[in-house]
Enzyme design. Sequence first.
Site, PDB file in Angstrom:
ATOM      1  CE  LYS A  33      12.776   5.494  -5.070  1.00  0.00           C
ATOM      2  NZ  LYS A  33      11.465   6.325  -5.887  1.00  0.00           N
TER       3      LYS A  33
ATOM      4  CG  HIS B  72      17.559   8.031  -6.217  1.00  0.00           C
ATOM      5  ND1 HIS B  72      16.394   8.063  -7.210  1.00  0.00           N
ATOM      6  CD2 HIS B  72      18.385   7.336  -7.176  1.00  0.00           C
ATOM      7  CE1 HIS B  72      16.504   7.381  -8.230  1.00  0.00           C
ATOM      8  NE2 HIS B  72      17.828   6.974  -8.191  1.00  0.00           N
ATOM      9  CG  ASN B  73      12.959   9.924  -6.343  1.00  0.00           C
ATOM     10  OD1 ASN B  73      13.518   8.926  -6.430  1.00  0.00           O
ATOM     11  ND2 ASN B  73      11.250   9.834  -6.549  1.00  0.00           N
TER      12      ASN B  73
ATOM     13  CD  GLU C 276      14.558  10.197 -11.258  1.00  0.00           C
ATOM     14  OE1 GLU C 276      14.714   9.203 -10.445  1.00  0.00           O
ATOM     15  OE2 GLU C 276      13.196  10.264 -12.146  1.00  0.00           O
TER      16      GLU C 276
ATOM     17  CB  SER D 297      15.206   3.918  -7.485  1.00  0.00           C
ATOM     18  OG  SER D 297      15.299   4.631  -8.781  1.00  0.00           O
TER      19      SER D 297
HETATM   20  P1  NBP Z   1      -0.001   2.520  -7.374  1.00  0.00           P
HETATM   21  O1  NBP Z   1       0.713   3.783  -6.961  1.00  0.00           O
HETATM   22  O2  NBP Z   1      -0.768   2.927  -8.660  1.00  0.00           O
HETATM   23  O3  NBP Z   1      -0.958   1.745  -6.495  1.00  0.00           O
HETATM   24  C1  NBP Z   1      -2.145   0.885  -6.874  1.00  0.00           C
HETATM   25  C2  NBP Z   1      -2.016  -0.080  -5.899  1.00  0.00           C
HETATM   26  O4  NBP Z   1      -2.611   0.051  -4.487  1.00  0.00           O
HETATM   27  C3  NBP Z   1      -3.317  -1.272  -6.215  1.00  0.00           C
HETATM   28  O5  NBP Z   1      -2.756  -2.442  -6.126  1.00  0.00           O
HETATM   29  C4  NBP Z   1      -4.414  -0.852  -5.285  1.00  0.00           C
HETATM   30  O6  NBP Z   1      -5.133  -1.908  -5.247  1.00  0.00           O
HETATM   31  C5  NBP Z   1      -3.556  -0.529  -4.096  1.00  0.00           C
HETATM   32  N1  NBP Z   1      -4.479   0.127  -3.285  1.00  0.00           N
HETATM   33  C6  NBP Z   1      -4.769   1.455  -3.003  1.00  0.00           C
HETATM   34 BR1  NBP Z   1      -4.647   2.623  -4.599  1.00  0.00          BR
HETATM   35  N2  NBP Z   1      -5.401   1.799  -2.122  1.00  0.00           N
HETATM   36  C7  NBP Z   1      -5.452   0.659  -1.415  1.00  0.00           C
HETATM   37  C8  NBP Z   1      -6.128   0.262  -0.132  1.00  0.00           C
HETATM   38  N3  NBP Z   1      -6.943   1.347   0.545  1.00  0.00           N
HETATM   39  N4  NBP Z   1      -6.001  -0.981   0.157  1.00  0.00           N
HETATM   40  C9  NBP Z   1      -5.530  -1.823  -0.276  1.00  0.00           C
HETATM   41  N5  NBP Z   1      -4.730  -1.642  -1.451  1.00  0.00           N
HETATM   42  C10 NBP Z   1      -4.919  -0.475  -2.017  1.00  0.00           C
HETATM   43  O7  NBP Z   1       0.843   1.447  -7.884  1.00  0.00           O
HETATM   44  P2  NBP Z   1       2.514   1.336  -8.417  1.00  0.00           P
HETATM   45  O8  NBP Z   1       2.513   2.207  -9.494  1.00  0.00           O
HETATM   46  O9  NBP Z   1       2.629  -0.137  -8.977  1.00  0.00           O
HETATM   47  O10 NBP Z   1       3.396   1.776  -7.311  1.00  0.00           O
HETATM   48  C11 NBP Z   1       3.238   1.172  -5.946  1.00  0.00           C
HETATM   49  C12 NBP Z   1       4.197   1.819  -5.068  1.00  0.00           C
HETATM   50  O11 NBP Z   1       5.502   2.026  -5.474  1.00  0.00           O
HETATM   51  C13 NBP Z   1       3.706   3.268  -4.985  1.00  0.00           C
HETATM   52  O12 NBP Z   1       3.799   3.940  -3.526  1.00  0.00           O
HETATM   53  C14 NBP Z   1       4.621   4.016  -5.858  1.00  0.00           C
HETATM   54  O13 NBP Z   1       4.772   5.499  -5.516  1.00  0.00           O
HETATM   55  C15 NBP Z   1       5.735   3.270  -5.699  1.00  0.00           C
HETATM   56  N6  NBP Z   1       6.730   3.447  -6.900  1.00  0.00           N
HETATM   57  C16 NBP Z   1       6.219   3.438  -7.929  1.00  0.00           C
HETATM   58  C17 NBP Z   1       7.194   3.452  -9.193  1.00  0.00           C
HETATM   59  C18 NBP Z   1       6.749   3.474 -10.543  1.00  0.00           C
HETATM   60  O14 NBP Z   1       7.708   3.683 -11.414  1.00  0.00           O
HETATM   61  N7  NBP Z   1       5.441   3.341 -10.888  1.00  0.00           N
HETATM   62  C19 NBP Z   1       8.467   3.555  -8.905  1.00  0.00           C
HETATM   63  C20 NBP Z   1       9.173   3.477  -7.606  1.00  0.00           C
HETATM   64  C21 NBP Z   1       8.029   3.060  -6.641  1.00  0.00           C
HETATM   65  P3  NBP Z   1      -6.513  -2.038  -6.379  1.00  0.00           P
HETATM   66  O15 NBP Z   1      -6.011  -2.614  -7.574  1.00  0.00           O
HETATM   67  O16 NBP Z   1      -7.392  -3.052  -5.483  1.00  0.00           O
HETATM   68  O17 NBP Z   1      -6.941  -0.570  -6.661  1.00  0.00           O
END
Ligand code: NBP
Length: 478
Positions: free
Chosen positions: A184, A187-188, A191, A130
């Site tokens: 988690k 937690h959300n 939130e 988080s």
């Molecule tokens: P995203 O949730 O937007 O995911 C994008 C990433 O996943 C890219 O690296 C993409 O690769 C990869 N990906 C996908 Br889509 N499909 C894939 C596949 N079939 N094989 C390999 N790679 C694949 O990224 P994020 O916002 O950085 O979040 C990452 C995780 O963390 C998620 O589960 C999210 O729920 C969680 N999270 C996010 C936050 C936040 O604030 N954003 C907070 C806490 C947790 P590519 O570049 O090749 O498309």
Amino acid sequence: MTDTAHIGVIGMAVMGQNLARNIASHGIPVAVYNRTSARTAEFVEAHGGDGPIVGTETIEELLAAVERPRRLLLMVKAGAGTDAVIAELSDRLDAGDIIIDGGNAHFADTRRRERELTSRGLRFLGTGISGGEEGALHGPSIMPGGRADAYEEVGEALETIAAQVDGTPCCTYLGPDGAGHYVKMVHNGIEYADMQLIAESYDVLRHGAGLSTDALADVFADWNAGDLESFLIEITADILGTADPRTGEPMVDMIVDEASQKGTGRWTAQLALELGVPSTAITEAVYARVVSSRNAQRHHAASVLRGPGPDGSIAADGLVDDVRAALYAAKIVAYAQGFEQLAAATAEYDWDLDLGSIATIWRGGCIIRAKFLDRIKQAYDRAPDLDNLLLDDYFRSRVAEGQDAWRRVVTTAVASGIAVPALSSALSYYDGVRRERLPANLIQAQRDYFGAHTYHRTDDAGAYHLRWTTDGSEESRD
Ligand code: NBP
């Protein structure tokens, strides 16, 4: 470079990039990989010099770069993306290697993945992270669940990169299989409730009592200096004091009033229903976002559905202090419900969650970080088997002190036509749990009347059915 990285990060979108930078900033060698390799190259170009970061272009290169047993942190899209990456990895990994899923997985998926990977000799840690981008870079709250022997291999690195509060990392092993992602998720959910209660407090004071956004910025800043001190109150003060760079109007007034959601609040509410836990504040917060998103319907309804007349207007005198007390009391209820849900989940899934430790790891790095969480930790230190946080001496007395103000805020809002679903449902929950006798006796009578579902008597043991519509006699149904 072979075998030199302590950990590999897969997924170089915003979260993966920031976590990799965080890991490297502590001198921990990290190998990074992304499906689209241009992203990895850009990242290494921008940040490769910041610390021990190795860019890799293929999964094989990544697996060669990480020391054994391999520790691989997945930061890819939750759901099908995570399954696809796990499938790609699992054929190539060696027994004992560790996959850490840091995405926002549903805990049932985590349980399934843990089972499948264990059967293939691999170790899996479903880990909630988080704090968004900033947390990932500077220290998130980390909620790991899964194989305890895998945590022993990665715990030190995770605790190093987590937020630290009073020298304690906001990361601890929580329990087996889906425990981390469940914590988690709750937690959300909390939130969601916290944000909704703050939004309702703002609504009562802004649109009910007519305070300006500048005045409200001061009110929230003032509240942040007291018991309500928290990240969400702090950013609310900042938001309310911000002017739109285009028009000079309060920025908040320029933002469309439709709240989006990604689903973790809804999961918490659904699972609360399944467990039979009344997480009403979280559920109301989810519903409130749904209502807000029906903007066109609301605009039409606003012109045809009448609200209260002018008598419903709110006097501002004393209201700010009342709203502060109401917000604090309702927040206590929201957290009490969230922790009750965690207690029910630990019983249902046999997780042995330590509720005090959970409060501890939420104190930093995450969105609901607040002074208040120390109070929750202290409550569980005093009574580890506490049934309901409301029964703790501190929380009990704070709600008792605040309740008159809370009732005034809810009745004032109701009288003036301002929807306060979370503030009012939290109050109804409080009134429900503290009532010795509820009207459920009538519900049982109705159920017995139309369906012979039986009832228990106040003065005798056993189940009974009354022949309501015939001779009025009672029969035992044991
Ligand atoms: P995203 O949730 O937007 O995911 C994008 C990433 O996943 C890219 O690296 C993409 O690769 C990869 N990906 C996908 Br889509 N499909 C894939 C596949 N079939 N094989 C390999 N790679 C694949 O990224 P994020 O916002 O950085 O979040 C990452 C995780 O963390 C998620 O589960 C999210 O729920 C969680 N999270 C996010 C936050 C936040 O604030 N954003 C907070 C806490 C947790 P590519 O570049 O090749 O498309």
